[in-house]
Design a protein around this motif. Structure first.
Motif, PDB file in Angstrom:
ATOM      1  N   ARG A 204      -4.754   0.446 113.619  1.00  9.61           N
ATOM      2  CA  ARG A 204      -6.109  -0.072 113.412  1.00  9.61           C
ATOM      3  C   ARG A 204      -6.813  -0.304 114.747  1.00  9.61           C
ATOM      4  N   LYS A 205      -6.102  -0.899 115.684  1.00  5.90           N
ATOM      5  CA  LYS A 205      -6.700  -1.188 116.999  1.00  5.90           C
ATOM      6  C   LYS A 205      -7.110   0.106 117.700  1.00  5.90           C
ATOM      7  N   SER A 206      -6.258   1.123 117.677  1.00  5.73           N
ATOM      8  CA  SER A 206      -6.572   2.379 118.364  1.00  5.73           C
ATOM      9  C   SER A 206      -7.705   3.129 117.674  1.00  5.73           C
ATOM     10  N   ILE A 207      -7.734   3.110 116.348  1.00  3.99           N
ATOM     11  CA  ILE A 207      -8.813   3.783 115.620  1.00  3.99           C
ATOM     12  C   ILE A 207     -10.144   3.095 115.893  1.00  3.99           C
ATOM     13  N   GLU A 208     -10.122   1.773 115.968  1.00  3.38           N
ATOM     14  CA  GLU A 208     -11.350   1.039 116.302  1.00  3.38           C
ATOM     15  C   GLU A 208     -11.830   1.388 117.706  1.00  3.38           C
ATOM     16  N   ASP A 209     -10.894   1.570 118.631  1.00  3.41           N
ATOM     17  CA  ASP A 209     -11.270   1.943 120.000  1.00  3.41           C
ATOM     18  C   ASP A 209     -11.947   3.314 120.019  1.00  3.41           C
ATOM     19  N   VAL A 210     -11.463   4.235 119.196  1.00  4.88           N
ATOM     20  CA  VAL A 210     -12.003   5.599 119.165  1.00  4.88           C
ATOM     21  C   VAL A 210     -13.342   5.661 118.441  1.00  4.88           C
ATOM     22  N   THR A 211     -13.437   4.992 117.301  1.00  3.66           N
ATOM     23  CA  THR A 211     -14.642   5.118 116.464  1.00  3.66           C
ATOM     24  C   THR A 211     -15.730   4.116 116.811  1.00  3.66           C
ATOM     25  N   GLY A 212     -15.352   3.000 117.447  1.00 12.05           N
ATOM     26  CA  GLY A 212     -16.329   1.951 117.725  1.00 12.05           C
ATOM     27  C   GLY A 212     -16.704   1.155 116.494  1.00 12.05           C
ATOM     28  N   LEU A 213     -15.903   1.267 115.424  1.00 14.60           N
ATOM     29  CA  LEU A 213     -16.185   0.560 114.174  1.00 14.60           C
ATOM     30  C   LEU A 213     -15.014  -0.341 113.802  1.00 14.60           C
ATOM     31  N   PRO A 214     -15.301  -1.475 113.138  1.00 17.34           N
ATOM     32  CA  PRO A 214     -14.198  -2.255 112.565  1.00 17.34           C
ATOM     33  C   PRO A 214     -13.541  -1.439 111.456  1.00 17.34           C
ATOM     34  N   VAL A 215     -12.229  -1.533 111.330  1.00 21.12           N
ATOM     35  CA  VAL A 215     -11.486  -0.651 110.416  1.00 21.12           C
ATOM     36  C   VAL A 215     -10.709  -1.474 109.397  1.00 21.12           C
ATOM     37  N   PHE A 216     -10.812  -1.049 108.135  1.00 21.39           N
ATOM     38  CA  PHE A 216      -9.946  -1.568 107.072  1.00 21.39           C
ATOM     39  C   PHE A 216      -8.970  -0.450 106.750  1.00 21.39           C
ATOM     40  N   LEU A 217      -7.683  -0.657 107.068  1.00 19.48           N
ATOM     41  CA  LEU A 217      -6.679   0.398 106.952  1.00 19.48           C
ATOM     42  C   LEU A 217      -5.615   0.022 105.926  1.00 19.48           C
ATOM     43  N   GLU A 218      -5.449   0.896 104.930  1.00 17.53           N
ATOM     44  CA  GLU A 218      -4.386   0.742 103.941  1.00 17.53           C
ATOM     45  C   GLU A 218      -3.339   1.825 104.176  1.00 17.53           C
ATOM     46  N   LEU A 219      -2.075   1.415 104.256  1.00 25.18           N
ATOM     47  CA  LEU A 219      -0.986   2.373 104.434  1.00 25.18           C
ATOM     48  C   LEU A 219      -0.011   2.271 103.268  1.00 25.18           C
ATOM     49  N   TRP A 220       0.359   3.435 102.753  1.00 25.67           N
ATOM     50  CA  TRP A 220       1.347   3.517 101.685  1.00 25.67           C
ATOM     51  C   TRP A 220       2.420   4.514 102.108  1.00 25.67           C
ATOM     52  N   VAL A 221       3.640   4.290 101.673  1.00 27.47           N
ATOM     53  CA  VAL A 221       4.727   5.219 101.968  1.00 27.47           C
ATOM     54  C   VAL A 221       5.112   5.939 100.682  1.00 27.47           C
ATOM     55  N   LYS A 222       5.106   7.284 100.740  1.00 28.08           N
ATOM     56  CA  LYS A 222       5.446   8.100  99.580  1.00 28.08           C
ATOM     57  C   LYS A 222       6.627   9.007  99.896  1.00 28.08           C
ATOM     58  N   VAL A 223       7.498   9.188  98.931  1.00 26.65           N
ATOM     59  CA  VAL A 223       8.636  10.091  99.074  1.00 26.65           C
ATOM     60  C   VAL A 223       8.290  11.434  98.432  1.00 26.65           C
ATOM     61  N   VAL A 224       8.325  12.489  99.228  1.00 26.30           N
ATOM     62  CA  VAL A 224       8.160  13.861  98.724  1.00 26.30           C
ATOM     63  C   VAL A 224       9.387  14.630  99.209  1.00 26.30           C
ATOM     64  N   GLU A 225      10.361  14.772  98.340  1.00 28.70           N
ATOM     65  CA  GLU A 225      11.640  15.361  98.732  1.00 28.70           C
ATOM     66  C   GLU A 225      11.455  16.782  99.280  1.00 28.70           C
ATOM     67  N   GLY A 226      12.038  16.999 100.467  1.00 27.38           N
ATOM     68  CA  GLY A 226      12.043  18.333 101.057  1.00 27.38           C
ATOM     69  C   GLY A 226      10.680  18.897 101.413  1.00 27.38           C
ATOM     70  N   TRP A 227       9.725  18.026 101.763  1.00 27.58           N
ATOM     71  CA  TRP A 227       8.372  18.535 102.015  1.00 27.58           C
ATOM     72  C   TRP A 227       8.327  19.501 103.197  1.00 27.58           C
ATOM     73  N   ARG A 228       9.233  19.339 104.167  1.00 20.29           N
ATOM     74  CA  ARG A 228       9.217  20.217 105.337  1.00 20.29           C
ATOM     75  C   ARG A 228       9.708  21.631 105.022  1.00 20.29           C
ATOM     76  N   LYS A 229      10.311  21.818 103.854  1.00 22.04           N
ATOM     77  CA  LYS A 229      10.795  23.138 103.447  1.00 22.04           C
ATOM     78  C   LYS A 229       9.902  23.782 102.394  1.00 22.04           C
ATOM     79  N   ASN A 230       8.786  23.129 102.101  1.00 21.72           N
ATOM     80  CA  ASN A 230       7.880  23.584 101.054  1.00 21.72           C
ATOM     81  C   ASN A 230       6.570  24.062 101.679  1.00 21.72           C
ATOM     82  N   GLN A 231       6.254  25.341 101.512  1.00 20.12           N
ATOM     83  CA  GLN A 231       5.071  25.917 102.156  1.00 20.12           C
ATOM     84  C   GLN A 231       3.788  25.231 101.725  1.00 20.12           C
ATOM     85  N   ALA A 232       3.668  24.935 100.439  1.00 22.64           N
ATOM     86  CA  ALA A 232       2.448  24.282  99.946  1.00 22.64           C
ATOM     87  C   ALA A 232       2.311  22.886 100.551  1.00 22.64           C
ATOM     88  N   ALA A 233       3.429  22.164 100.652  1.00 21.21           N
ATOM     89  CA  ALA A 233       3.386  20.812 101.234  1.00 21.21           C
ATOM     90  C   ALA A 233       3.042  20.860 102.712  1.00 21.21           C
TER      91      ALA A 233
END
Length: 300
Positions: A265-294
């Motif tokens: 959030r701090k770094s994005i605010e430095d770049v954009t010059g705007l206050p930032v509301f940041l939501e982070l979620w963690v998702k499991v996508v099995e084998g995404w690095r071996k999937n061309q579409a992913a």
């Protein structure tokens, strides 16, 4: 005026992104000692009174030993595409190189087979900690270079000499980009790279390789005032491959995901010059690095 495109190639961790940051005199690209820090070709623009040089930072090249290594193939394709649309190539190596590796020979073969036959300049980086002469001798055995330079991206040694040499090679032409533009990319992409940089900084080797950052919503205060509270609203998913990696990113009582969010959030605010509301979620996508579409969804 001179205007041209310069592709940076090299193995992981030789300092390609650090070199561009030194040239632009700003922290434009994320850097980390971990491989695969750079996953996309990223164009950064240098301007002065008589030239515009477009630097195309590419992922670190490495040997792909299996057709199942979809991420490796994807990253090397990014390098080949950058070569196709460039006027000059900077092959970045470590000044302290003592022995050539298979990656080096493969890179020389790719350049030799290139139909465009671009001028290639050898850059021995990290000259502040090692003498470049041995590296120059080693690489001279496998490729004929247009020129060779010894630089230190960390201390900005040799940067001016390199820029002057590039000006002699790139073609005449009017600037492609407005002088105020630093990177040919979107704020959304920059935000995703900032978040990934914090993950690379905070975690050990077993997690960063498996993480992709997918920005699912990116709304300015004007676009989404009722939700953002007059802030830039960003909702991002951190994509991992296993439940174990998810637990590591979240941390005990959510302490790690909070730390990622606060630093990002701090770094994005430095770049954009705007206050930032940041939501982070963690998702499991099995084998995404071996999937061309992913790969296309999460890396492009």
């Amino acid at each position: 005026m001179k205007c041209g495109t310069v592709a940076l190639i090299g193995k992981p961790n030789v300092g390609k992104s650090s070199l561009i940051n030194a040239i632009l005199k700003t922290h434009a690209l994320i850097i980390s000692p971990k491989p695969q820090t750079t996953r996309n070709s990223i164009r950064c623009i240098y301007n002065d009174n008589d030239s515009q040089i477009i630097f195309n930072d590419t992922p670190g090249f490495y040997n792909v030993t299996s057709s199942k290594d979809k991420l490796g193939i994807f990253l090397n394709d990014e390098i080949n595409e950058a070569l196709e649309y460039s006027d000059v190539v900077l092959w970045i190596v470590d000044a302290g190189t003592k022995k050539l590796q298979p990656d080096d020979f493969n890179m020389a073969e790719i350049l030799s087979a290139s139909k465009t036959k671009l001028p290639v300049i050898l850059i021995a980086n990290k000259s502040d900690v090692a003498n470049s002469e041995n590296a120059f001798k080693l690489y001279d055995e496998i490729y004929k270079f247009h020129e060779k330079f010894s630089v230190s991206a960390k201390f900005k040694h040799g940067i001016d000499e390199l820029i002057n040499a590039l000006k002699l090679i790139i073609p005449e032409g009017e600037p492609i980009y407005d002088p105020e533009i630093l990177m040919d990319t979107t704020e959304k992409f920059v935000a995703s790279e900032i978040i990934r940089e914090k993950i690379l900084m905070l975690f050990r080797d077993e997690v960063p390789h498996c993480v992709a950052v997918n920005i699912e919503e990116y709304k300015s205060p004007e676009e989404f005032p009722e939700r953002s509270g007059r802030k830039l609203y960003i909702r991002a998913s951190l994509i991992v491959e296993t439940e174990g990696q998810k637990k590591i990113l979240i941390g005990s009582n959510g302490n790690m995901i909070k730390k990622i969010g606060a630093l990002s959030r701090k770094s994005i605010e430095d770049v954009t010059g705007l206050p930032v509301f940041l939501e982070l979620w963690v998702k499991v996508v099995e084998g995404w690095r071996k999937n061309q579409a992913a790969l296309k969804r999460y890396i492009k």
